[in-house]
Design an enzyme around this catalytic site. Structure first.
Site, mmCIF file in Angstrom:
data_model
loop_
_atom_site.group_PDB
_atom_site.id
_atom_site.type_symbol
_atom_site.label_atom_id
_atom_site.label_comp_id
_atom_site.label_asym_id
_atom_site.label_seq_id
_atom_site.Cartn_x
_atom_site.Cartn_y
_atom_site.Cartn_z
ATOM 1 N N PRO A 293 0.790 -1.231 0.000
ATOM 2 C CA PRO A 293 0.000 0.000 0.000
ATOM 3 C C PRO A 293 0.828 1.291 0.000
ATOM 4 O O PRO A 293 0.292 2.373 -0.079
ATOM 5 C CB PRO A 293 -0.824 -0.107 1.280
ATOM 6 C CG PRO A 293 -0.213 -1.160 2.087
ATOM 7 C CD PRO A 293 0.582 -2.031 1.187
ATOM 8 N N TYR A 385 2.043 8.772 -8.781
ATOM 9 C CA TYR A 385 1.205 8.850 -7.582
ATOM 10 C C TYR A 385 -0.200 9.355 -7.920
ATOM 11 O O TYR A 385 -1.192 8.818 -7.418
ATOM 12 C CB TYR A 385 1.854 9.785 -6.546
ATOM 13 C CG TYR A 385 1.249 9.653 -5.151
ATOM 14 C CD1 TYR A 385 0.197 10.470 -4.748
ATOM 15 C CD2 TYR A 385 1.726 8.697 -4.248
ATOM 16 C CE1 TYR A 385 -0.365 10.351 -3.476
ATOM 17 C CE2 TYR A 385 1.173 8.571 -2.973
ATOM 18 C CZ TYR A 385 0.126 9.398 -2.596
ATOM 19 O OH TYR A 385 -0.440 9.262 -1.346
HETATM 20 P P1 FAS Z 1 -11.553 -6.751 -1.857
HETATM 21 O O1 FAS Z 1 -10.657 -7.736 -1.184
HETATM 22 O O2 FAS Z 1 -11.733 -5.405 -1.256
HETATM 23 O O3 FAS Z 1 -13.032 -7.365 -2.004
HETATM 24 C C1 FAS Z 1 -13.204 -8.720 -2.350
HETATM 25 C C2 FAS Z 1 -14.586 -9.148 -1.886
HETATM 26 O O4 FAS Z 1 -14.772 -10.511 -2.291
HETATM 27 C C3 FAS Z 1 -14.727 -9.117 -0.363
HETATM 28 O O5 FAS Z 1 -15.891 -8.397 -0.005
HETATM 29 C C4 FAS Z 1 -14.809 -10.584 0.042
HETATM 30 O O6 FAS Z 1 -15.717 -10.779 1.125
HETATM 31 C C5 FAS Z 1 -15.349 -11.243 -1.229
HETATM 32 N N1 FAS Z 1 -14.959 -12.649 -1.344
HETATM 33 C C6 FAS Z 1 -13.766 -13.206 -1.036
HETATM 34 N N2 FAS Z 1 -13.804 -14.532 -1.264
HETATM 35 C C7 FAS Z 1 -15.059 -14.815 -1.739
HETATM 36 C C8 FAS Z 1 -15.726 -16.003 -2.143
HETATM 37 N N3 FAS Z 1 -15.110 -17.185 -2.101
HETATM 38 N N4 FAS Z 1 -17.010 -15.919 -2.564
HETATM 39 C C9 FAS Z 1 -17.637 -14.711 -2.613
HETATM 40 N N5 FAS Z 1 -17.069 -13.545 -2.234
HETATM 41 C C10 FAS Z 1 -15.789 -13.608 -1.799
HETATM 42 N N6 FAS Z 1 -4.973 -0.197 -0.858
HETATM 43 C C11 FAS Z 1 -4.574 1.092 -0.808
HETATM 44 O O7 FAS Z 1 -4.565 1.762 -1.849
HETATM 45 N N7 FAS Z 1 -4.186 1.656 0.397
HETATM 46 C C12 FAS Z 1 -4.201 0.930 1.570
HETATM 47 O O8 FAS Z 1 -3.852 1.441 2.621
HETATM 48 C C13 FAS Z 1 -4.624 -0.401 1.557
HETATM 49 N N8 FAS Z 1 -4.667 -1.145 2.714
HETATM 50 C C14 FAS Z 1 -5.077 -2.457 2.647
HETATM 51 C C15 FAS Z 1 -5.143 -3.264 3.811
HETATM 52 C C16 FAS Z 1 -5.542 -4.607 3.737
HETATM 53 C C17 FAS Z 1 -5.606 -5.466 4.990
HETATM 54 C C18 FAS Z 1 -5.874 -5.174 2.490
HETATM 55 C C19 FAS Z 1 -6.280 -6.638 2.396
HETATM 56 C C20 FAS Z 1 -5.827 -4.393 1.343
HETATM 57 C C21 FAS Z 1 -5.425 -3.024 1.416
HETATM 58 N N9 FAS Z 1 -5.389 -2.212 0.282
HETATM 59 C C22 FAS Z 1 -4.994 -0.932 0.312
HETATM 60 C C23 FAS Z 1 -5.779 -2.718 -0.970
HETATM 61 C C24 FAS Z 1 -7.262 -2.680 -0.996
HETATM 62 O O9 FAS Z 1 -7.722 -1.352 -0.853
HETATM 63 C C25 FAS Z 1 -7.661 -3.331 -2.272
HETATM 64 O O10 FAS Z 1 -6.911 -2.844 -3.375
HETATM 65 C C26 FAS Z 1 -9.138 -3.208 -2.544
HETATM 66 O O11 FAS Z 1 -9.827 -3.685 -1.428
HETATM 67 C C27 FAS Z 1 -9.420 -4.009 -3.807
HETATM 68 O O12 FAS Z 1 -10.759 -4.159 -3.905
HETATM 69 P P2 FAS Z 1 -11.382 -5.534 -4.460
HETATM 70 O O13 FAS Z 1 -10.635 -5.938 -5.664
HETATM 71 O O14 FAS Z 1 -12.831 -5.273 -4.536
HETATM 72 O O15 FAS Z 1 -11.043 -6.638 -3.350
HETATM 73 C C1 PHB Z 2 -4.601 5.381 3.855
HETATM 74 O O1 PHB Z 2 -5.104 4.335 4.303
HETATM 75 O O2 PHB Z 2 -5.063 6.510 4.111
HETATM 76 C C2 PHB Z 2 -3.387 5.288 2.969
HETATM 77 C C3 PHB Z 2 -2.763 4.059 2.815
HETATM 78 C C4 PHB Z 2 -1.660 3.963 1.991
HETATM 79 C C5 PHB Z 2 -1.184 5.109 1.343
HETATM 80 C C6 PHB Z 2 -1.820 6.330 1.499
HETATM 81 C C7 PHB Z 2 -2.931 6.428 2.327
HETATM 82 O O3 PHB Z 2 -0.087 5.014 0.546
#
Ligand code: FAS
Ligand code: PHB
Length: 390
Positions: A293, A385
């Site tokens: 991230p 960015y």
């Molecule tokens: P998601 O993972 O958000 O959504 C997938 C969905 O599919 C979920 O609702 C889940 O319940 C469902 N699912 C899973 N398995 C399934 C199954 N077998 N059957 C049916 N449904 C199922 N990105 C940033 O830009 N900044 C951050 O700070 C950041 N922090 C993050 C922290 C964590 C812990 C994680 C895991 C990701 C983070 N990310 C961050 C990345 C995050 O934002 C993802 O890019 C974003 O959630 C992507 O969205 P989706 O592709 O929709 O996946």
């Molecule tokens: C946020 O969760 O606000 C976030 C996470 C990662 C970034 C910037 C913002 O690089």
């Protein structure tokens, strides 16, 4: 049950794709294996590129974001106490980013979907995808005591990194590229005013720290932690104390602390699956790729995947053309790999690597010194960015 596009996953990818398809009159059903409240309880991304903002505008869900989101023209980047303001607006030719939490994006999309009367099945059990290597794929799941079969034309795998879609692809048909980092991020959300009006990315010998925000009264902070760390090992006080130790003393001195409303640890990895299309099934968002991230790309890559996939479905259903569908994987991967590179570069620049040699640490410091002394380097960082073109 029958639909045109079966979307697996009600995260940002699935909901955004569903919203665009519904507005285009292309029938779709979303199936998620978690309850709605669980999905809304996950605290994740916070920064939207202009491309993602434009997608939310097109999906008709940008009103609250425009009202409550914070437009940011730059951020601070610091290295062992030396701080530099990264002027995104200047170096990207006038572009900015929108600070608006993923939770809010998800809520806005869920509300719009309910208003449109489109079908979303939450808390589905035993979700399985079938015959996606043929022209009549279908999905099965168990819901409120009934076994259900959903016939469809296409399956959109928007089910995240641990989902069922990519896992259902035969091993020989997919190549995974992965780098797992030797640390994670411990994140804390608190209803306290942000310590600074812009984000602060800080390298410190004790580890990386990030000061972000959700509004003028709600802050999001992260500190690099070891992979065997647990949330229970971090009291709020311990978190605040460690965060302050990693920041410029002037910033630390004005930090407002308070009780956490959420605390979680996320592992950091770079991951890409190739290809992203398997017959009538497509992977989008975290189902197909993961970025650390550090570059704020995860949610934003989901938006560009959805752009390409939605356009492909419109070509198919409205233009009777398979061109978009055939080009989806290669088109999406071109942008995905550039975001992977940027996220990998930002992560290497700003984190403390346990096995780093003296030379590695010199390279990190020199990378920072070069960045803050070079317009070309800052233009490169800025254009990545704020978001490369779709
Ligand atoms: P998601 O993972 O958000 O959504 C997938 C969905 O599919 C979920 O609702 C889940 O319940 C469902 N699912 C899973 N398995 C399934 C199954 N077998 N059957 C049916 N449904 C199922 N990105 C940033 O830009 N900044 C951050 O700070 C950041 N922090 C993050 C922290 C964590 C812990 C994680 C895991 C990701 C983070 N990310 C961050 C990345 C995050 O934002 C993802 O890019 C974003 O959630 C992507 O969205 P989706 O592709 O929709 O996946
Ligand atoms: C946020 O969760 O606000 C976030 C996470 C990662 C970034 C910037 C913002 O690089």
């Amino acid at each position: 049950m029958k639909t045109k596009v079966a979307i697996i996953g009600a995260g940002p990818s699935g909901l955004l794709l569903g919203q665009l398809l519904t507005r285009a009159g292309i029938d779709n059903i979303i199936i998620d294996n978690k309850p709605k409240e669980y999905i809304l309880g996950r605290i994740r991304a916070g920064v939207l590129e202009q491309g993602a903002v434009a997608m939310l505008e097109e999906a008709g869900v940008a009103e609250k974001m425009r009202r409550e989101g914070l437009v940011h023209e730059g951020f601070d980047i610091s290295f062992d106490g030396q701080s530099h303001r990264m002027n995104l607006e200047k170096y990207s030719g006038g572009k900015t980013v929108m600070v608006y939490g993923q939770t809010e994006v998800t809520r806005d999309l869920m509300e719009a979907r309910e208003k449109a009367g489109a079908i979303t099945v939450y808390a589905a059990e035993k979700v399985k995808v079938h015959d996606f290597d043929r022209s009549r794929p279908y999905v099965t799941f168990h819901h409120v005591g009934r076994d259900v079969r959903l016939d469809c034309d296409f399956i959109a795998g928007c089910d995240g990194f641990h989902g069922v879609c990519r896992a259902s692809v035969p091993k020989g048909a997919i190549t995974n590229y992965e780098r797992v980092y030797p640390f994670g991020w411990l994140g804390l959300l608190a209803d306290v005013p942000p310590v600074h009006h812009e984000l602060i990315y800080a390298h410190h010998e004790r580890g990386f720290a990030l000061c972000s925000q959700r509004s003028l009264t709600r802050s999001r902070y992260y500190i690099q932690c070891s992979l065997d760390d647990t949330v229970d090992a971090w009291s709020d006080d311990l978190f605040w104390e460690e965060l302050k130790r990693r920041l410029d003393p002037k910033i630390a001195a004005r930090m407002v602390t308070g009780p956490s409303i959420e605390k979680s640890i996320a592992p950091l990895r770079s991951f890409v699956a190739e290809p992203l299309r398997f017959g009538t099934m497509f992977l989008a968002g975290d189902a197909g790729h993961i970025v650390p991230p550090t570059g704020a790309k995860g949610l934003n890559l989901a938006a560009s995947d959805v752009r390409y996939l939605f356009d492909a479905f419109v070509d198919y259903y409205k233009g009777q053309s398979v061109k978009g569908i055939e080009a989806y994987s290669s088109r999406a991967l071109l942008r995905i790999w550039k975001a992977e590179r940027f996220s990998w570069w930002m992560t290497n620049l700003l984190h403390t690597f346990p096995d780093a040699s003296g030379f590695d640490r010199k390279m990190q410091r020199t990378d920072f010194d070069y960045l803050i002394s070079s317009d070309a380097a800052q233009r490169s960082l800025a254009e990545n960015y704020v978001g490369l073109p779709y």
